[in-house]
Design a protein around this motif. Structure first.
Motif, PDB file in Angstrom:
ATOM      1  N   ASP A 164       4.760   7.495  -0.496  1.00 58.48           N
ATOM      2  CA  ASP A 164       3.995   7.566  -1.911  1.00 58.48           C
ATOM      3  C   ASP A 164       4.859   7.127  -3.136  1.00 58.48           C
TER       4      ASP A 164
ATOM      5  N   TYR B 131       9.167   3.470 -10.585  1.00 61.46           N
ATOM      6  CA  TYR B 131       8.568   3.900  -9.281  1.00 61.46           C
ATOM      7  C   TYR B 131       9.517   4.637  -8.488  1.00 61.46           C
TER       8      TYR B 131
ATOM      9  N   VAL C 237       2.443   9.524 -13.022  1.00 62.64           N
ATOM     10  CA  VAL C 237       1.215   9.451 -12.107  1.00 62.64           C
ATOM     11  C   VAL C 237       1.738   9.315 -10.829  1.00 62.64           C
TER      12      VAL C 237
ATOM     13  N   GLN D   1      -2.617   7.235  -1.022  1.00 66.75           N
ATOM     14  CA  GLN D   1      -3.328   6.310  -0.454  1.00 66.75           C
ATOM     15  C   GLN D   1      -4.515   5.759  -1.394  1.00 66.75           C
ATOM     16  N   ARG D   2      -4.970   4.651  -1.137  1.00 72.34           N
ATOM     17  CA  ARG D   2      -5.841   3.783  -1.814  1.00 72.34           C
ATOM     18  C   ARG D   2      -5.129   3.431  -3.220  1.00 72.34           C
ATOM     19  N   CYS D   3      -3.746   3.642  -3.201  1.00 74.33           N
ATOM     20  CA  CYS D   3      -3.063   2.814  -4.260  1.00 74.33           C
ATOM     21  C   CYS D   3      -2.089   1.888  -3.577  1.00 74.33           C
ATOM     22  N   HIS D   4      -1.632   0.968  -4.824  1.00 69.77           N
ATOM     23  CA  HIS D   4      -0.722  -0.188  -4.437  1.00 69.77           C
ATOM     24  C   HIS D   4       0.422  -0.197  -5.492  1.00 69.77           C
ATOM     25  N   VAL D   5       1.580  -0.814  -5.243  1.00 68.18           N
ATOM     26  CA  VAL D   5       2.720  -0.764  -5.781  1.00 68.18           C
ATOM     27  C   VAL D   5       3.349  -2.130  -5.457  1.00 68.18           C
TER      28      VAL D   5
ATOM     29  N   ALA E 118       1.812  12.576  -3.002  1.00 73.35           N
ATOM     30  CA  ALA E 118       0.932  12.212  -4.158  1.00 73.35           C
ATOM     31  C   ALA E 118      -0.415  13.058  -4.103  1.00 73.35           C
TER      32      ALA E 118
ATOM     33  N   ARG F  12       5.256   7.584 -10.586  1.00 70.11           N
ATOM     34  CA  ARG F  12       5.366   6.445 -11.782  1.00 70.11           C
ATOM     35  C   ARG F  12       5.788   7.456 -12.985  1.00 70.11           C
TER      36      ARG F  12
ATOM     37  N   LEU G 151       0.934   8.051  -7.049  1.00 72.71           N
ATOM     38  CA  LEU G 151       0.499   7.026  -6.211  1.00 72.71           C
ATOM     39  C   LEU G 151       0.636   7.117  -4.799  1.00 72.71           C
TER      40      LEU G 151
ATOM     41  N   SER H 162       0.878  -1.235   0.015  1.00 75.10           N
ATOM     42  CA  SER H 162      -0.030   0.025  -0.056  1.00 75.10           C
ATOM     43  C   SER H 162       1.054   0.998  -0.064  1.00 75.10           C
TER      44      SER H 162
END
Length: 146
Positions: A32, A70, A87, A91-95, A78, A35, A89, A26
């Motif tokens: 953060d 990344y 882009v 909170q509510r994003c995943h890597v 972010a 990308r 990335l 997460s």
């Protein structure tokens, strides 16, 4: 009897997977991410190093139609990130994060391995470097088209 020097290689940060391949992590908790396409990302790293800025951890994903990088940046970056061609990335994003030992190709790997639990990368320096790299690439493309 010799033993390995534990100070020779620092322990990876708690969020970094160890062995067993990459893990989905997460964003927004430890870092953060920003990308960028690989060609722009590599040039941005060069610009950061030329200006004496710390680079911080960078993941390279060579898979897919266009390889991506990344950049792991401080939490909160972010939410206020604005740079064309990138882009953010948070909170509510995943890597997908490679394991600590994935430092060379093939596949997902660390282009720049984390040296500390938190990123030393300054978001404003990254934004300038990515913007300059993008503009240089556009200028080169315009020269080729002329």
């Amino acid at each position: 009897m010799s033993s390995a020097n534990p100070a020779a290689r620092p322990l990876p940060p708690r969020w970094m997977p160890i062995g067993d391949g990459p893990h989905l992590c997460s964003a927004g908790e430890w870092w953060d991410a920003v990308r960028a396409v690989e060609v722009i990302g590599r040039r941005a790293i060069g610009i950061l190093r030329e200006t004496g800025e710390p680079v911080g951890p960078v993941i390279l994903d060579p898979e897919g139609p266009e390889p991506r990088m990344y950049f792991l940046v401080p939490v909160g970056t972010a939410a206020r990130w604005e740079e064309p061609g990138t882009v953010p990335l948070g909170q509510r994003c995943h890597v997908l994060v490679p394991s600590a030992d994935a430092t060379t190709p093939p596949g997902l790997h660390w282009h720049v391995l984390p040296a500390a639990p938190r990123s030393p990368l300054r978001p404003d320096a990254l934004r300038r470097a990515l913007g300059r790299a993008r503009r240089e690439r556009q200028e080169l493309a315009e020269e080729v088209d002329s």
